[in-house]
Design a protein around this motif. Sequence first.
Motif, PDB file in Angstrom:
ATOM      1  N   ILE A   1      -2.164   1.247   6.452  1.00 52.70           N
ATOM      2  CA  ILE A   1      -2.739   0.314   5.538  1.00 52.70           C
ATOM      3  C   ILE A   1      -1.355  -0.461   4.885  1.00 52.70           C
ATOM      4  O   ILE A   1      -1.389  -1.599   4.832  1.00 52.70           O
ATOM      5  CB  ILE A   1      -3.515   0.998   4.484  1.00 52.70           C
ATOM      6  CG1 ILE A   1      -4.937   1.464   5.097  1.00 52.70           C
ATOM      7  CG2 ILE A   1      -3.786   0.007   3.420  1.00 52.70           C
ATOM      8  CD1 ILE A   1      -5.688   0.520   5.673  1.00 52.70           C
ATOM      9  N   VAL A   2      -0.459   0.413   4.324  1.00 51.42           N
ATOM     10  CA  VAL A   2       0.658  -0.219   3.918  1.00 51.42           C
ATOM     11  C   VAL A   2       1.473  -1.123   4.950  1.00 51.42           C
ATOM     12  O   VAL A   2       2.115  -2.116   4.767  1.00 51.42           O
ATOM     13  CB  VAL A   2       1.769   0.734   3.329  1.00 51.42           C
ATOM     14  CG1 VAL A   2       2.909   0.153   2.783  1.00 51.42           C
ATOM     15  CG2 VAL A   2       1.039   1.528   2.171  1.00 51.42           C
ATOM     16  N   ALA A   3       1.669  -0.832   6.159  1.00 47.57           N
ATOM     17  CA  ALA A   3       2.343  -1.517   7.288  1.00 47.57           C
ATOM     18  C   ALA A   3       1.573  -2.770   7.469  1.00 47.57           C
ATOM     19  O   ALA A   3       2.043  -3.800   7.802  1.00 47.57           O
ATOM     20  CB  ALA A   3       2.365  -0.460   8.636  1.00 47.57           C
ATOM     21  N   ILE A   4       0.207  -2.712   7.451  1.00 47.59           N
ATOM     22  CA  ILE A   4      -0.483  -3.849   7.555  1.00 47.59           C
ATOM     23  C   ILE A   4      -0.228  -4.824   6.433  1.00 47.59           C
ATOM     24  O   ILE A   4       0.159  -5.998   6.772  1.00 47.59           O
ATOM     25  CB  ILE A   4      -2.152  -3.822   7.634  1.00 47.59           C
ATOM     26  CG1 ILE A   4      -2.299  -3.068   8.974  1.00 47.59           C
ATOM     27  CG2 ILE A   4      -2.924  -4.988   7.679  1.00 47.59           C
ATOM     28  CD1 ILE A   4      -3.614  -2.449   9.239  1.00 47.59           C
ATOM     29  N   LEU A   5      -0.196  -4.268   5.418  1.00 50.08           N
ATOM     30  CA  LEU A   5       0.029  -5.168   4.037  1.00 50.08           C
ATOM     31  C   LEU A   5       1.413  -5.680   4.112  1.00 50.08           C
ATOM     32  O   LEU A   5       1.798  -6.990   3.522  1.00 50.08           O
ATOM     33  CB  LEU A   5      -0.284  -4.218   2.614  1.00 50.08           C
ATOM     34  CG  LEU A   5      -1.534  -4.098   2.569  1.00 50.08           C
ATOM     35  CD1 LEU A   5      -1.590  -3.078   1.178  1.00 50.08           C
ATOM     36  CD2 LEU A   5      -2.444  -5.112   2.366  1.00 50.08           C
TER      37      LEU A   5
END
Length: 565
Positions: free
Chosen positions: A324-328
């Motif tokens: 999730i953090v990578a996508i954000l």
Amino acid sequence: MPQQTPSDLTALANHVQPFVTQSLQHFLPETILIAGFILAIVLDLFIKKGGDRRVTGYFAILVFAAAGYAAFQQWVPFNPLGHEWKGGQMIFFYFVSLTPPLGMMVVDNFSVFFKLLISLTGIFIILMSLSSEEVGMRKSRLGEYYSLLIGMAIGMYLMPASTDLIMMYITLELVSITSYILAGFMKDSSRSAEASMKYVVYGAFSSGLMLYGFSLLYGLTGTTNILAIKMVLANIFTNPATHPSTLSLWIATILSLAGMGYKISAAPFHFWTPDVYEGAPIPITALLSVASKAAGFGLLMRFLLFVYPTDPQTGNPILNWPMIVAILSALTMTLGNFAALQQSNIKRMLAYSTIAHAGYMMIGLVAAGVGTALTGMQVTEGSSGIVAVMIYLIAYLFMNLGAFYVVLLIANKINSEEIEDYKGLARRAPLLCVALGLFLISLTGIPLTIGFIGKLYIFTSILKIDPVTHHIKYLWLAIVAILNSVVSLYYYIRVMAAMFIKDPEQSAVADGGGALIITNEGALTYPFSAKLLLFAFLIPVIVLGVYFTPVVEFAGNVVRFFTLQ
């Protein structure tokens, strides 16, 4: 309910007293800031009408210096011969029967790092404010201005040190409320009033989402302490008999990330950033882009790396929050860089730039979450991601504050923040333009600057081969980051082209007084104090870009003690 006797109360007091004494001993930096905040308000009351209220600013510098020194005394130096490693010292206990005992805050090298960073930033921001015309011309409110800077620092000190969801929320709100006021400091300006109002609206919305996420975490685990939450989640999710659906945990995580993402200007919680950065005084814009963002990252790392237990087999979190953090991260850096391409105002351009840099720093957070086991006293593979974020924050402090300081000095004279008005400026202010060019080059990440070192460690932290699949799991994220760095070069060069290549449309410049003085030839000159502060930003950007070993060792020492006992 049986009535307590005086002897019972005495026994309780005797039992609690050692923990209170220990907590207050470790709370000295914050105590200095709290006392300084109160004294700054009192000091302003004794300044007569028409007196020099910049005295409060000089007092605030002493407060930041004293708090920073007290924080440095809490630093645990690296001892290569030592055999016993000590984790963070929990303070403000409310449950002492567990091992480790539960408290509201922790004092470790991780929290001390941010205290030192915020203290240094606070001193720089006050020095910038003393040179700022838009701040200085509002003399009647200068006492309040410098007092609020100290008050905001209290919250920023506490954010990365918080180990309880309630404390995390309170400290974030303390920083937010003071930020709202400081962003609207120029209340006679419609642009500043609009910035403050938008900041309040977006802040309240994201804060509500985070509070709802925290309430869900409390409902799932029955506690608000991050260590206790981790223990409960480990018992629940690692036991096949009690393994529940992860949907509720995902919802709680995403909602919690909303408030923290808003503080670091991560997409899609970034909407407030350009308007607030443009409308706030330049020193406050610089403060929000460096210190507030750093404190937000400290809070975010403390939350993600300590709340979610890891799989004992793989070392990865039981909840795949790194994805999730990578996508954000990819969304944040891409949106920030491409939006910056369209900006004509340099403060708005730097606002979108700081959004992009938040995306770069989130890469290190992803790397920290992959294969990281923060159990006992061991920090494994993911420590490179934590170190990378620390190095990047140090680099970002000098290069971003330096860029905003040059913008401030130029705005003092030409009374404009439009890039078009920078045309031919190198002929009138060569030192300022060369300095701004170097800061922008560093922000791009070009070698021989500290910005390159920051991006180098960020990119290498994510380029790790998975021991199971033998592939680089987040290779796509590194590629996106590299391409975004190329895009950022365009809008940074656009500013440099205006200063060094293009001809000015008019040679007459209005004299606004202040730090810069216009000579008869139209050249911009400035006092020695302004030049000294400029070199205080410029020298580290160049020197640490070549000799960066001290920065790496300092950041590495943060990770050695990024544990809780």
